[in-house]
Scaffold this motif. Structure first.
Motif, PDB file in Angstrom:
ATOM      1  N   GLU A 118       0.664  -1.126   0.083  1.00  0.00           N
ATOM      2  CA  GLU A 118       0.203  -0.085  -0.104  1.00  0.00           C
ATOM      3  C   GLU A 118       0.928   1.392  -0.038  1.00  0.00           C
ATOM      4  O   GLU A 118       0.518   2.143   0.576  1.00  0.00           O
ATOM      5  CB  GLU A 118      -1.005   0.016   0.988  1.00  0.00           C
TER       6      GLU A 118
ATOM      7  N   ASP B 280      -2.058   3.525  -3.553  1.00  0.00           N
ATOM      8  CA  ASP B 280      -3.324   3.314  -3.470  1.00  0.00           C
ATOM      9  C   ASP B 280      -4.001   2.929  -4.726  1.00  0.00           C
ATOM     10  O   ASP B 280      -3.700   3.481  -5.994  1.00  0.00           O
ATOM     11  CB  ASP B 280      -4.048   4.397  -2.655  1.00  0.00           C
ATOM     12  N   CYS B 281      -4.843   1.912  -4.697  1.00  0.00           N
ATOM     13  CA  CYS B 281      -5.908   1.611  -5.982  1.00  0.00           C
ATOM     14  C   CYS B 281      -7.117   1.245  -5.486  1.00  0.00           C
ATOM     15  O   CYS B 281      -7.464   0.911  -4.138  1.00  0.00           O
ATOM     16  CB  CYS B 281      -4.960   0.539  -6.883  1.00  0.00           C
ATOM     17  N   THR B 282      -7.993   1.287  -6.416  1.00  0.00           N
ATOM     18  CA  THR B 282      -9.366   0.672  -6.188  1.00  0.00           C
ATOM     19  C   THR B 282      -9.349  -0.758  -6.057  1.00  0.00           C
ATOM     20  O   THR B 282      -8.648  -1.570  -6.291  1.00  0.00           O
ATOM     21  CB  THR B 282     -10.262   1.137  -7.291  1.00  0.00           C
TER      22      THR B 282
ATOM     23  N   ARG C 161      -6.040  -3.874   2.795  1.00  0.00           N
ATOM     24  CA  ARG C 161      -6.916  -3.196   3.120  1.00  0.00           C
ATOM     25  C   ARG C 161      -8.217  -3.809   2.331  1.00  0.00           C
ATOM     26  O   ARG C 161      -9.448  -3.908   2.739  1.00  0.00           O
ATOM     27  CB  ARG C 161      -6.663  -1.668   2.560  1.00  0.00           C
TER      28      ARG C 161
ATOM     29  N   GLU D  89      -1.050   8.226  -7.975  1.00  0.00           N
ATOM     30  CA  GLU D  89       0.182   8.302  -7.190  1.00  0.00           C
ATOM     31  C   GLU D  89       1.299   7.984  -7.474  1.00  0.00           C
ATOM     32  O   GLU D  89       2.274   7.999  -6.899  1.00  0.00           O
ATOM     33  CB  GLU D  89      -0.275   7.963  -5.715  1.00  0.00           C
TER      34      GLU D  89
END
Length: 696
Positions: free
Chosen positions: A318, A321-323, A539, A581
């Motif tokens: 992490e 970040d990604c969906t 996550r 990012e």
């Protein structure tokens, strides 16, 4: 009378004739003492004067060792090191007085080449003997040359001082015989290890230019690669690294953690010893500059794999970040890559001999190989015009998105209430994209195709969100906005390839999103070979659950079956590069115009001023607007002179050396000067001039 005076010792430790005894510790010895024990280090005193040169000191030292301990070995790799000043005394003709060596100094005579444990981007370790006295930039070149990684200027070394517990853990691993994660138990010495496959003259030990490149040109034959020896461990790795590597992964919890971690980069212009690296320490070889030149499947099998691995772990930990959809896509691609990696050599050869050129055509934009064949004879700059939806999130807007008619021309966007108003150019409003930040916000499952624009202004960044109704319009507008932000129009030769790049990315994401429904899931036999914690970030795993992740990966992996091993990795890298990012290196700084700490993020073509807690962009400066950059060493300020707008940017780096930021800026500018000239050599002197931190 003179000889009598010579032997008289004064209260300050010096003799009456001005000489004194210099204490020197000699390391890496094997000398038996009176008790039969082997001494690894010995302390020797040598009588010197301030006018004695370094070569003379060493000659006296070697004579003393020979007469006192009967030591008769080759000393060619030894040099004098002064721990107090962290300096090598390597100029043989320089006198001690010039180095400011006095009677209280304690020097160390030690080999320059020492063993370190280098962790590669794929989290494997190698015990490598490197030169502790040469600049880190050259050390990286030697290591990359050794492991067959082209363009070593894109990589550098991170080194963190190991905690007491980390030292204990490493010692325990070694003592228990669990020194896992090593490429080989042997110590590797670039250019000097005859038993290693990485020897001079082999394809593995190539030059800085592509394999097969000679004075007469470059061989493009794949048969050349088939005959080359490449360690399979460098080309393919398992999903699960060693326990030691896993236990020491960097998992940032905030933007501040990322910024603190970035202060671990070593200064490329100084040597390992000067920066506190000790023998047997662990150092991390990583891609530092996110500007990958001429990434070519024909010559870069190791480089592509290592870059893929760094991308993979940055997502799993992490750092980026990604969906959820993107994570499933990445996990599915990784599973496909893992399965291909488990094939026999014959199957891998068949996979790798597929039509690479066709795959390159799909991937060329983001990999720096833009085609020029589509350039054509453009006499007028193309335009785009569509009905899109607009939202200005910083303005109080209860209605949300509002529909306008948009026209894209040159590097600007004009929007009107209706198409008819656009035809008569009635009350146009304009967005100037040059220097803007362009960020994608896509969700396939929600049918959301949003382009976020951050426009630099006097009062900070103005924010516009454009929502497209279709994926086709999104790809066209996204490509146009990306080019306009760099100052290019749609007439640029790379526009069509940029559109194709975004179409390919959406295709990948759609494959990751099309995971069917729960009734279909129940019919799938869950694979026991997928350990979901090594395929998706924690996550997303907490939200989806293990079984759901495995099912989603198994169902969507079939969408990537047409990719062979190298192209699947390139597709993964390409999707990684498209994340908002991607490629940002953060630092905590304090601008001269502000009382509070903020952040700067350095990317391959710009510097971004950010709000510290949220990471929200405040202002962006592109490198093509920079005239000069330097460091004020007295105040620890980075000073950037601009060609337009703000005349000067100045910020202090109180918690780390400003050289880190300066080197990133200069390094990216250095990389932007590269060409595909077959005779081009890596100009290290130019690199040091651009990254050194001095004016002029």
């Amino acid at each position: 009378m003179a000889s009598a005076i010579t032997g008289i010792r004064m209260s300050d430790g010096k003799y009456a004739d001005g000489s004194w005894e210099l204490k020197i510790k000699v390391t890496d010895m094997s000398i038996p003492n009176d008790h039969g024990e082997i001494m690894k280090e010995v302390d020797v005193k040598v009588q010197v004067t301030s006018e004695l040169h370094i070569g003379g000191v060493i000659a006296k030292l070697v004579d003393t060792l020979k007469s006192k301990y009967d030591v008769n070995i080759g000393w060619s790799d030894y040099e004098l090191w002064w721990p107090k000043t962290t300096k090598w005394l390597d100029k043989m003709g320089q006198v001690l007085g010039k180095y400011e060596v006095q009677a209280d100094a304690e020097l160390v005579y030690t080999p320059k080449h020492k063993v370190v444990r280098i962790q590669l981007p794929d989290l494997q370790y190698a015990k490598v003997k490197v030169n502790f006295a040469e600049r880190v930039f050259h050390t990286v070149i030697d290591v990359c040359k050794f492991f067959d990684i082209r363009h070593p200027e894109e990589l550098s070394i991170m080194a963190k001082k190991p905690t007491k517990q980390e030292r204990i853990n490493l010692a325990k691993e070694i003592s228990n015989g669990h020194d896992d994660g090593l490429l080989t138990p042997n110590v590797l010495t670039p250019g000097l290890t005859p038993t290693s496959p990485y020897t001079p003259g082999s394809p593995m030990y190539n030059t800085l230019t592509p394999k097969g490149m000679k004075a007469g040109g470059m061989s493009h034959s794949l048969e050349y690669l088939d005959s080359a020896y490449v360690d399979p461990k460098l080309l393919t790795t398992s999903a699960k690294p060693s326990n030691f590597a896993l236990n020491n992964l960097f998992r940032p919890k905030s933007l501040m953690d990322k910024a603190r971690n970035n202060t671990s980069w070593l200064d490329s212009s100084r040597c390992l010893m000067e920066q506190g690296v000790e023998e047997n320490n662990i150092i991390l070889l990583r891609f530092k500059f996110y500007s990958f030149f001429d990434l070519n499947p024909k010559y870069d099998a190791v480089r592509v794999n290592q870059l893929y691995e760094q991308a993979r772990w940055s997502l799993l930990c992490e750092e980026l970040d990604c969906t959820e959809e993107e994570m499933v896509m990445f996990g599915s691609l990784q599973y496909h890559i893992t399965k291909l990696s488990e094939n026999t050599d014959e199957e891998m050869e068949q996979n790798d001999n597929r039509d690479i050129d066709q795959a390159l055509k799909d991937l060329e934009g983001s990999l720096g190989t833009t085609s020029v064949s589509n350039k054509g004879d453009i006499t007028a700059v193309p335009e785009l015009s569509h009905y899109l939806k607009l939202l200005k999130p910083k303005k109080f807007n209860l209605k949300g998105y509002k529909k306008y008619y948009f026209i894209f021309k040159d590097t600007n966007i004009s929007y009107f209430k209706t198409k008819e108003a656009a035809a008569s150019l009635t009350s146009p409003q304009q967005i100037k994209l040059k220097g803007a930040e362009v960020v994608p916000d896509v969700s396939i499952s929600e049918d959301k195709y949003v382009i976020k624009l951050f426009i630099p202004g006097v009062e900070g960044m103005q924010e516009y969100w454009l929502r497209c109704d279709t994926d086709i319009a999104y790809c066209q507008w996204m490509a146009a906005c990306k080019l306009a932000a760099k100052g290019h129009t749609m007439a640029d030769a790379s526009y069509e390839s940029e559109v194709q790049n975004f179409r390919t990315l959406l295709k990948l994401q759609k494959s990751g999103a099309s995971t069917g429904n729960d009734s279909n899931f129940s019919q799938i036999q869950l694979s026991t070979s997928i350990e979901p914690q090594f395929y998706v970030a924690r996550r997303h795993l907490r939200k989806l659950g293990n079984k759901s992740v495995i099912r989603k990966i198994q169902e969507s992996v079939t969408n990537y079956s047409s990719y062979n091993l190298i192209n699947a990795k390139l597709a993964y890298i390409k999707a990684w590069q498209a994340l908002p990012e991607y490629g940002l290196t953060h630092f905590v700084v304090k601008f001269s115009t502000s009382r509070k700490e903020e952040m700067v993020a350095v990317a391959f073509n710009r510097i971004i001023r950010m709000e510290q807690s949220s990471g929200e962009a405040i202002k962006t400066w592109r490198f093509n607007t920079i005239k000069a950059w330097s460091v004020n060493w007295d105040t620890n300020h980075v000073v950037i002179e601009l060609a337009e707008g703000d005349k000067q940017i100045k910020f202090s780096c109180s918690k780390f050396s400003p050289k880190l930021v300066h080197e990133l800026i200069g390094g990216y500018i250095f990389l932007s000067m590269r060409t595909k000239d077959a005779d081009e050599q890596l100009d290290d002197e130019k690199f040091f001039r651009l990254t050194g931190g001095w004016n002029g």
